[in-house]
Scaffold this active site. Structure first.
Site, PDB file in Angstrom:
ATOM      1  N   GLU A   1       4.844  -4.710   7.289  1.00  0.00           N
ATOM      2  CA  GLU A   1       4.060  -3.658   7.954  1.00  0.00           C
ATOM      3  C   GLU A   1       4.615  -3.305   9.331  1.00  0.00           C
ATOM      4  O   GLU A   1       4.591  -2.138   9.733  1.00  0.00           O
ATOM      5  CB  GLU A   1       2.588  -4.083   8.083  1.00  0.00           C
ATOM      6  CG  GLU A   1       1.806  -4.025   6.781  1.00  0.00           C
ATOM      7  CD  GLU A   1       1.901  -5.288   5.950  1.00  0.00           C
ATOM      8  OE1 GLU A   1       2.762  -6.151   6.237  1.00  0.00           O
ATOM      9  OE2 GLU A   1       1.112  -5.414   5.006  1.00  0.00           O
TER      10      GLU A   1
ATOM     11  N   GLY B   1       0.666  -5.274   1.004  1.00  0.00           N
ATOM     12  CA  GLY B   1      -0.531  -5.469   0.190  1.00  0.00           C
ATOM     13  C   GLY B   1      -0.265  -6.260  -1.082  1.00  0.00           C
ATOM     14  O   GLY B   1      -1.193  -6.844  -1.644  1.00  0.00           O
TER      15      GLY B   1
ATOM     16  N   GLU C   1      -0.471  -9.751  -0.099  1.00  0.00           N
ATOM     17  CA  GLU C   1      -1.887  -9.962   0.250  1.00  0.00           C
ATOM     18  C   GLU C   1      -2.754 -10.103  -1.002  1.00  0.00           C
ATOM     19  O   GLU C   1      -3.641 -10.968  -1.056  1.00  0.00           O
ATOM     20  CB  GLU C   1      -2.370  -8.808   1.144  1.00  0.00           C
ATOM     21  CG  GLU C   1      -1.674  -8.842   2.500  1.00  0.00           C
ATOM     22  CD  GLU C   1      -2.010  -7.643   3.373  1.00  0.00           C
ATOM     23  OE1 GLU C   1      -1.741  -6.499   2.959  1.00  0.00           O
ATOM     24  OE2 GLU C   1      -2.545  -7.846   4.476  1.00  0.00           O
TER      25      GLU C   1
ATOM     26  N   ALA D   1       0.854  -1.183   0.000  1.00  0.00           N
ATOM     27  CA  ALA D   1       0.000   0.000   0.000  1.00  0.00           C
ATOM     28  C   ALA D   1       0.892   1.236   0.000  1.00  0.00           C
ATOM     29  O   ALA D   1       2.035   1.191   0.481  1.00  0.00           O
ATOM     30  CB  ALA D   1      -0.893  -0.023   1.239  1.00  0.00           C
TER      31      ALA D   1
HETATM   32  C1  HXC Z   1       4.881   4.346  -1.615  1.00  0.00           C
HETATM   33  C2  HXC Z   1       6.733   3.378  -2.557  1.00  0.00           C
HETATM   34  C3  HXC Z   1       6.422   2.152  -1.938  1.00  0.00           C
HETATM   35  C4  HXC Z   1       5.239   2.076  -1.128  1.00  0.00           C
HETATM   36  C5  HXC Z   1       8.243   1.910  -3.067  1.00  0.00           C
HETATM   37  N1  HXC Z   1       7.861   3.177  -3.241  1.00  0.00           N
HETATM   38  N2  HXC Z   1       7.384   1.265  -2.273  1.00  0.00           N
HETATM   39  N3  HXC Z   1       5.962   4.458  -2.399  1.00  0.00           N
HETATM   40  N4  HXC Z   1       4.524   3.220  -1.013  1.00  0.00           N
HETATM   41  N5  HXC Z   1       4.832   0.974  -0.557  1.00  0.00           N
HETATM   42  C6  HXC Z   1       8.526   4.202  -4.020  1.00  0.00           C
HETATM   43  C7  HXC Z   1       9.775   4.746  -3.333  1.00  0.00           C
HETATM   44  O1  HXC Z   1       9.435   5.717  -2.386  1.00  0.00           O
HETATM   45  C8  HXC Z   1      10.532   5.312  -4.519  1.00  0.00           C
HETATM   46  O2  HXC Z   1       9.961   6.556  -4.866  1.00  0.00           O
HETATM   47  C9  HXC Z   1      10.211   4.350  -5.638  1.00  0.00           C
HETATM   48  O3  HXC Z   1       9.009   3.660  -5.236  1.00  0.00           O
HETATM   49  C10 HXC Z   1      11.304   3.314  -5.836  1.00  0.00           C
HETATM   50  O4  HXC Z   1      11.543   2.690  -4.577  1.00  0.00           O
HETATM   51  P1  HXC Z   1      13.014   2.539  -3.954  1.00  0.00           P
HETATM   52  O5  HXC Z   1      12.846   2.359  -2.500  1.00  0.00           O
HETATM   53  O6  HXC Z   1      13.901   3.648  -4.402  1.00  0.00           O
HETATM   54  O7  HXC Z   1      13.492   1.191  -4.668  1.00  0.00           O
HETATM   55  P2  HXC Z   1      14.521   0.108  -4.095  1.00  0.00           P
HETATM   56  O8  HXC Z   1      15.682   0.786  -3.451  1.00  0.00           O
HETATM   57  O9  HXC Z   1      14.764  -0.829  -5.229  1.00  0.00           O
HETATM   58  O10 HXC Z   1      13.750  -0.646  -2.931  1.00  0.00           O
HETATM   59  C11 HXC Z   1      12.600  -1.431  -3.245  1.00  0.00           C
HETATM   60  C12 HXC Z   1      11.817  -1.778  -1.956  1.00  0.00           C
HETATM   61  C13 HXC Z   1      11.509  -0.499  -1.178  1.00  0.00           C
HETATM   62  C14 HXC Z   1      12.638  -2.752  -1.094  1.00  0.00           C
HETATM   63  C15 HXC Z   1      10.541  -2.501  -2.406  1.00  0.00           C
HETATM   64  O11 HXC Z   1      10.919   0.463  -2.090  1.00  0.00           O
HETATM   65  C16 HXC Z   1      10.559  -0.703  -0.038  1.00  0.00           C
HETATM   66  O12 HXC Z   1      10.930  -1.243   1.009  1.00  0.00           O
HETATM   67  N6  HXC Z   1       9.309  -0.233  -0.219  1.00  0.00           N
HETATM   68  C17 HXC Z   1       8.300  -0.299   0.841  1.00  0.00           C
HETATM   69  C18 HXC Z   1       7.760  -1.699   0.962  1.00  0.00           C
HETATM   70  C19 HXC Z   1       6.748  -1.803   2.076  1.00  0.00           C
HETATM   71  O13 HXC Z   1       7.017  -1.461   3.224  1.00  0.00           O
HETATM   72  N7  HXC Z   1       5.571  -2.266   1.733  1.00  0.00           N
HETATM   73  C20 HXC Z   1       4.457  -2.448   2.683  1.00  0.00           C
HETATM   74  C21 HXC Z   1       3.633  -1.195   2.754  1.00  0.00           C
HETATM   75  S1  HXC Z   1       2.431  -1.332   4.010  1.00  0.00           S
HETATM   76  P3  HXC Z   1      10.864   7.843  -5.204  1.00  0.00           P
HETATM   77  O14 HXC Z   1       9.870   8.938  -5.412  1.00  0.00           O
HETATM   78  O15 HXC Z   1      11.790   8.038  -4.043  1.00  0.00           O
HETATM   79  O16 HXC Z   1      11.609   7.439  -6.478  1.00  0.00           O
HETATM   80  C22 HXC Z   1       1.181  -2.217   3.316  1.00  0.00           C
HETATM   81  C23 HXC Z   1      -0.017  -2.350   4.209  1.00  0.00           C
HETATM   82  C24 HXC Z   1      -1.197  -2.987   3.515  1.00  0.00           C
HETATM   83  O17 HXC Z   1       1.259  -2.699   2.238  1.00  0.00           O
HETATM   84  C25 HXC Z   1      -2.398  -3.020   4.431  1.00  0.00           C
HETATM   85  C26 HXC Z   1      -2.990  -1.698   4.761  1.00  0.00           C
HETATM   86  C27 HXC Z   1      -4.278  -1.774   5.519  1.00  0.00           C
END
Ligand code: HXC
Length: 256
Positions: A130, A107, A110, A62
């Site tokens: 998360e 997500g 999920e 998400a």
């Molecule tokens: C918003 C995201 C994102 C996310 C990546 N991006 N994941 N933006 N939400 N979940 C964006 C980054 O900010 C970045 O934007 C661009 O995508 C590229 O990501 P990088 O981090 O630069 O890439 P990389 O170094 O290759 O790392 C990849 C990654 C990392 C390991 C996947 O992006 C990461 O850890 N992302 C978050 C993953 C996460 O925590 N997901 C769970 C979310 S919570 P810019 O603008 O800087 O280029 C969830 C809850 C669901 O899903 C349920 C809710 C009720």
């Protein structure tokens, strides 16, 4: 537009298309996803759906920027929106294959779990990170992960937030198969075509039997199976399927 929907004969391909944010899910994307799922369900030509992501991610979760600063009420509404959207995939009558091409985090894992079958590229990465963000999985992860891989592995993933590569996902039963990255889509589309060539109602009712039977006790679930077996025989599909076998020809299904 965050969703691209294509169709090749009997198979639809849905691509999550927000590669600049690693396909992170926002409200607009979830709404578009719902519309695309309904379109696919209503299209009588389509017999199977493949879902994949554009770029190096399937779905990196998400949208984190969207969730920061939620009130408890907003958090609940967001969780319920995500649950109902991925729930539409699970409750589709048509079979759905997740072609997990890269990061499937939060997500993303999920949504993949709401699909019927998961195939991973050897570059895929799974996880429920998360807790690293100070929140819990909320698009069905605490429940579907437990049912799919058992409470021990589910708790490890949910408590640590660690990433798991495709081989680890295969070992724990989170995915059905791992294939080289460049073979992922051909493999999934070929499987979808094979499914699309089978008895239409038979595939649909197989899905219904598994989805509705899994939370019943065995006696009730077997009753459901026998009832659905009888339902297939209210159409000419079994007659055509058996006839085609006996006449050494391909079956021609009439139902949509
Ligand atoms: C918003 C995201 C994102 C996310 C990546 N991006 N994941 N933006 N939400 N979940 C964006 C980054 O900010 C970045 O934007 C661009 O995508 C590229 O990501 P990088 O981090 O630069 O890439 P990389 O170094 O290759 O790392 C990849 C990654 C990392 C390991 C996947 O992006 C990461 O850890 N992302 C978050 C993953 C996460 O925590 N997901 C769970 C979310 S919570 P810019 O603008 O800087 O280029 C969830 C809850 C669901 O899903 C349920 C809710 C009720």
């Amino acid at each position: 537009m965050y969703i691209e929907l294509q169709r090749d004969e009997r198979v639809a391909l849905l691509t999550i298309d927000r590669p600049e944010a690693l396909n992170a899910m926002n409200v607009e994307m979830l709404n578009e996803l719902s519309v695309a799922i309904e379109q696919t369900e209503d299209d009588d030509e389509v017999r199977a759906l493949v879902i994949t992501g554009r770029g190096k991610a399937f779905i990196a979760g998400a949208d984190i920027a969207h969730m920061q600063g939620f009130s408890p009420q907003q958090a609940k509404e967001w969780s319920e929106l995500g649950q109902s959207t991925v729930g539409k995939i699970e409750s589709m009558k048509k079979p759905v294959i997740a072609a997990v091409n890269g990061y499937a985090l939060g997500g993303g894992t999920e949504l993949a779990m709401a699909c019927d079958i998961r195939v991973a590229s050897d570059r895929a990465v799974f996880g429920q990170p998360e807790v690293k963000l100070g929140m819990i999985a909320g698009f069905g992860g605490t429940q579907r992960l437990t049912r799919l891989v058992g409470p021990g592995m589910a708790k490890e993933m949910l408590f640590t937030g660690d990433h798991y590569d495709a081989e680890a996902a295969l070992r724990m039963g989170l995915v059905n198969k791992v294939v080289p990255a460049d073979e992922l889509l051909p493999y999934c589309l070929d499987m979808a075509k094979r499914i699309a060539s089978r008895g239409t109602l038979a595939v649909r009712l197989s899905k219904e039997a598994v989805n509705h039977g899994r939370d019943m006790d065995l006696e009730k679930a077997l009753h459901l199976e026998a009832t659905l077996y009888a339902v297939v025989f209210s159409t000419d599909e079994p007659c055509e399927g058996c006839g085609a076998f006996l006449e050494k020809r391909e079956p021609k299904w009439t139902s949509s």
